[in-house]
Design a protein around this motif. Structure first.
Motif, PDB file in Angstrom:
ATOM      1  N   ALA A 613      64.429  36.373  25.278  1.00  0.00           N
ATOM      2  CA  ALA A 613      64.073  37.801  24.831  1.00  0.00           C
ATOM      3  C   ALA A 613      63.896  38.576  26.014  1.00  0.00           C
ATOM      4  O   ALA A 613      63.439  39.692  25.862  1.00  0.00           O
ATOM      5  N   ARG A 614      64.271  38.198  27.341  1.00  0.00           N
ATOM      6  CA  ARG A 614      64.117  39.292  28.405  1.00  0.00           C
ATOM      7  C   ARG A 614      64.738  40.543  28.155  1.00  0.00           C
ATOM      8  O   ARG A 614      64.041  41.759  28.605  1.00  0.00           O
ATOM      9  N   PRO A 615      65.967  40.764  27.652  1.00  0.00           N
ATOM     10  CA  PRO A 615      66.561  41.952  27.478  1.00  0.00           C
ATOM     11  C   PRO A 615      65.801  42.985  26.880  1.00  0.00           C
ATOM     12  O   PRO A 615      65.509  44.111  27.137  1.00  0.00           O
ATOM     13  N   VAL A 616      65.208  42.620  25.599  1.00  0.00           N
ATOM     14  CA  VAL A 616      64.495  43.292  24.762  1.00  0.00           C
ATOM     15  C   VAL A 616      63.106  43.732  25.277  1.00  0.00           C
ATOM     16  O   VAL A 616      62.589  44.803  25.244  1.00  0.00           O
ATOM     17  N   THR A 617      62.615  42.488  26.016  1.00  0.00           N
ATOM     18  CA  THR A 617      61.187  42.752  26.814  1.00  0.00           C
ATOM     19  C   THR A 617      61.352  43.895  27.988  1.00  0.00           C
ATOM     20  O   THR A 617      60.488  44.660  28.051  1.00  0.00           O
ATOM     21  N   GLU A 618      62.439  43.780  28.789  1.00  0.00           N
ATOM     22  CA  GLU A 618      62.436  44.903  29.621  1.00  0.00           C
ATOM     23  C   GLU A 618      62.500  46.203  29.059  1.00  0.00           C
ATOM     24  O   GLU A 618      62.132  47.050  29.713  1.00  0.00           O
ATOM     25  N   ALA A 619      63.498  46.230  27.962  1.00  0.00           N
ATOM     26  CA  ALA A 619      63.741  47.650  27.266  1.00  0.00           C
ATOM     27  C   ALA A 619      62.170  48.069  26.744  1.00  0.00           C
ATOM     28  O   ALA A 619      61.948  49.452  27.067  1.00  0.00           O
ATOM     29  N   ILE A 620      61.409  47.574  26.088  1.00  0.00           N
ATOM     30  CA  ILE A 620      59.897  47.843  25.525  1.00  0.00           C
ATOM     31  C   ILE A 620      59.239  48.016  26.891  1.00  0.00           C
ATOM     32  O   ILE A 620      58.599  49.212  26.793  1.00  0.00           O
ATOM     33  N   HIS A 621      59.338  47.372  28.011  1.00  0.00           N
ATOM     34  CA  HIS A 621      58.440  47.629  28.940  1.00  0.00           C
ATOM     35  C   HIS A 621      58.655  48.927  29.664  1.00  0.00           C
ATOM     36  O   HIS A 621      57.762  49.705  30.077  1.00  0.00           O
ATOM     37  N   THR A 622      60.097  49.372  29.649  1.00  0.00           N
ATOM     38  CA  THR A 622      60.216  50.540  30.129  1.00  0.00           C
ATOM     39  C   THR A 622      59.787  51.741  29.448  1.00  0.00           C
ATOM     40  O   THR A 622      59.381  52.618  29.889  1.00  0.00           O
ATOM     41  N   VAL A 623      60.117  51.691  28.313  1.00  0.00           N
ATOM     42  CA  VAL A 623      59.316  52.657  27.232  1.00  0.00           C
ATOM     43  C   VAL A 623      57.765  52.752  27.437  1.00  0.00           C
ATOM     44  O   VAL A 623      57.286  53.806  27.866  1.00  0.00           O
ATOM     45  N   ARG A 624      57.096  51.751  27.355  1.00  0.00           N
ATOM     46  CA  ARG A 624      55.739  51.797  27.739  1.00  0.00           C
ATOM     47  C   ARG A 624      55.282  52.317  29.067  1.00  0.00           C
ATOM     48  O   ARG A 624      54.357  53.079  29.235  1.00  0.00           O
ATOM     49  N   GLU A 625      56.247  52.161  30.277  1.00  0.00           N
ATOM     50  CA  GLU A 625      55.750  52.495  31.362  1.00  0.00           C
ATOM     51  C   GLU A 625      56.293  54.054  31.523  1.00  0.00           C
ATOM     52  O   GLU A 625      55.667  54.660  32.413  1.00  0.00           O
ATOM     53  N   LEU A 626      57.023  54.435  30.843  1.00  0.00           N
ATOM     54  CA  LEU A 626      57.316  55.771  30.919  1.00  0.00           C
ATOM     55  C   LEU A 626      56.386  56.628  30.132  1.00  0.00           C
ATOM     56  O   LEU A 626      56.243  58.121  30.632  1.00  0.00           O
TER      57      LEU A 626
END
Length: 644
Positions: A613-626
């Motif tokens: 699940a890492r690619p999706v996890t990283e993408a969601i994390h980026t949105v949240r951090e932005l």
């Protein structure tokens, strides 16, 4: 904001650096062929060349040379040349011409949904078809006029090779590269007294880079993949900075090879190097080192467009041809907002065409031209754009009348033509009204070379423009309340929920119908992109709030790509994310959607750590951090990216 204050904001030019390369090239592309035509008394041959040069000057926005060649060539041939051919063929055909222009308006609106190049191609298709129904349509044979137009566009494009020698990268690309160099300096300062100073320097570099990228992006129509890529690279700097801070807390310094790799990434972004670095895996894993390695690998994947293999970690798989075709068709089909825009454009152009045929206006085709230019570009704020264009055209028409009254016909007209061609690229970057102020007298002077109507031509231009603006306001704006404002926040929140539903279907136990859900997601993203475009054309208070959301919107598109790539991997035999991991991802997306809709910080939602699940996890994390950042106490507060 009061009505007077709103109007002041509409008319206020945005800060921008003069694009010197394009400003020097435009007079050469437009005026040099015209000067040869006047000197040799072959105006009918060289005027289409000059208009082709004008076309290429208007659509060139800088950037990598190969990308500019593709962009200008596509727009000039499929847009300007085809539109010119249609206009020449229907010249003088009365109601037949009216029907063709209405049909062409619909075609123009539909292809505009296919991104930035499609939007500009649709614009030129309609604009040159209308222009050729005027005096330009008298030129014959039609095939020679079209061929000369294409040759003129090629001449303007060829001039970019000279600028490319001195200006290989646009300012926004240089700013992004400088942001990565600031990260390299921050990493080098880990464990030293300079760390806090370099962190402040990184913040300043990121602010400048976002300003440059968003300002350049707001001048474009539709989606542009180069700018999306720049925003993705910029978004990645947030997680890189987090990794650097984690290393500082761990009292671990990155190796010189890692720092050199970040410098090499900056060189690739700036264009001084084409060698994407390999990221060395850390010999001892700490959370900070692991996070830094993973984020740098993601950056190199972006640079290599998913084709590079970096130290044993394969990038996200590219989409096959069938998937890319399906995406493109989904974009063209678009959502209800784009279909509504097509209806408004067709209605306004139809009424303008009827007015041009029925009323005895001296330059009636300018009514259609005004509607096309005011309503068509980038689905923008219609009222603001109509006001800018109306006032800009009035000022430009007066300026054109003065020039025609003062400057005698002949070679002396080359002086004001050259000056106007020189400042048009600068006007494009500052304000739509300023652009039309420079463009209007230029077109007036070019048309006067064919008709010799004198200063009365500018007067006719002024009347026709007022009629065209009235058509846009009365029929294209007033009856459609949904177009009055750009509701970015609720639409963004709704689209995040649609992405959540796609995640549950694509990575759930039964992925049947995944492509149908993906098509709906693409239609929603298309509508959201249209909303952003309309908001970016609004006065500064509105457009500033919209541009703040733009990086998170781009990151949300990356979530869709990551979900699709993971689903394709699973179909190919890869390990699927567990049901628990999918549930965690869906809960996180749902919470982000709620927080965006209400404007409150999201409640903590854990993200899965499993590799599948890492690619999706990283993408969601980026949105949240932005959108939100953790404070010193560990709770989440609205970050600098969240508008009020």
């Amino acid at each position: 904001m009061t009505a007077l204050g709103w109007m002041v904001e509409v008319l206020r030019p945005i800060p921008a650096k003069p694009p010197w390369a394009r400003m020097i090239r435009a007079p050469l592309a437009i005026c040099l062929p015209l000067g040869v035509g006047l000197a040799t008394d072959n105006l009918e041959i060289f005027l289409p060349l000059s208009i082709g040069g004008l076309s290429s000057s208007l659509v060139d926005r800088g950037g990598p040379y190969l990308g500019r060649v593709k962009r200008v060539s596509t727009i000039a041939v499929l847009g300007g040349a085809v539109g010119l051919m249609v206009g020449l063929l229907i010249y003088g055909r009365g109601w037949v011409a009216v029907g063709v222009i209405v049909g062409l308006s619909l075609v123009s609106a539909v292809i505009s949904a296919a991104g930035n190049v499609g939007s500009t191609t649709g614009m030129q298709l309609l604009l040159f078809a209308v222009l050729a129904t005027g005096p330009l349509g008298q030129l014959r044979p039609w095939w020679l006029v079209v061929s000369l137009f294409v040759a003129g566009a090629a001449w303007g494009l060829g001039l970019t090779a000279i600028g490319w020698v001195f200006f290989r990268r646009a300012p926004e690309e240089q700013s992004v590269a400088e942001a990565y160099r600031a990260i390299a300096r921050l990493l080098a300062a880990t464990g030293t007294e300079r760390f806090e100073e370099e962190r402040e320097n990184l913040t300043a570099a990121l602010n400048l880079a976002y300003d440059d990228v968003i300002t350049a992006r707001s001048a474009l129509a539709g989606q542009d993949r180069r700018y999306v890529r720049l925003v993705v690279l910029l978004n990645q700097t947030h997680t890189l900075a987090e990794a650097a801070v984690t290393l500082a807390h761990e009292e671990r310094r990155p190796t010189p090879q890692v720092i050199a790799a970040v410098e090499a990434i900056a060189n690739v972004i700036q264009g001084t190097s084409h060698e994407i670095p390999r990221i060395p895996r850390p010999q001892t894993d700490t959370p900070g080192r692991a996070a830094l390695w993973e984020e740098l690998v993601t950056v190199t994947d972006v640079l290599a467009r998913g084709r590079a293999e970096v130290d044993g970690k394969p990038p996200l798989p590219g989409k096959d041809l069938r998937e890319r075709v399906r995406e493109q068709l989904a974009e063209i089909r678009s959502g209800p907002q784009v279909r509504l825009f097509a209806l408004r454009l067709t209605l306004c152009m139809g009424v303008a065409a009827v007015i041009s045929e029925v009323l005895t206006l001296e330059r009636s085709y300018w009514v259609m031209l005004t509607v096309a230019v005011v309503l068509k570009p980038d689905f923008g704020s219609v009222f603001a754009r109509a006001l800018q264009r109306g006032l800009g055209t009035m000022v430009g028409a007066v300026l054109g009348a003065v020039l025609l009254a003062v400057v005698p016909p002949g070679p002396l007209l080359m002086i004001p033509l050259t000056v106007l061609a020189f400042v048009i690229p600068y006007g494009i970057t500052r304000n739509y009204g300023l652009f039309t102020t420079f463009l209007t007298p230029l077109v007036v002077l070019l048309i006067d070379l064919l008709t010799s109507s004198g200063w009365q031509l500018a007067e006719a231009r002024l009347i026709d423009t007022a009629v065209g603006c009235a058509v846009v306001i009365v029929l294209g704006y007033a009856p459609w309340p949904s177009t009055w404002h750009a509701h970015v926040r609720p639409q963004f929140a709704a689209e995040l929920r649609e992405i959540m539903h796609y995640l549950e279907r694509a990575l759930g136990p039964d992925p049947t119908g995944r492509t149908d859900v993906l098509r709906e997601v693409y239609q929603g993203l298309s509508d959201l992109r249209t909303t952003f475009q309309r908001a970016l054309a609004e006065p500064a208070p509105v457009s500033r709030r919209a541009t703040i959301w733009f990086p998170a919107f781009v990151a949300s598109e990356r979530i869709v790509d990551a979900i699709t790539a993971t689903a394709v991997n699973v179909q190919g035999g890869a390990v699927a994310p567990s049901e628990h991991a999918v549930r965690q991802l869906a809960d996180a997306l749902n919470e982000i959607s709620r927080a965006v809709r209400t404007g409150t910080p999201p409640a903590p939602r854990p993200l899965p750590t499993e590799a599948a699940a890492r690619p999706v996890t990283e993408a969601i994390h980026t949105v949240r951090e932005l959108l939100w950042r953790p404070d010193d106490n560990g709770s989440r507060t609205p970050g600098p990216s969240v508008p009020p």
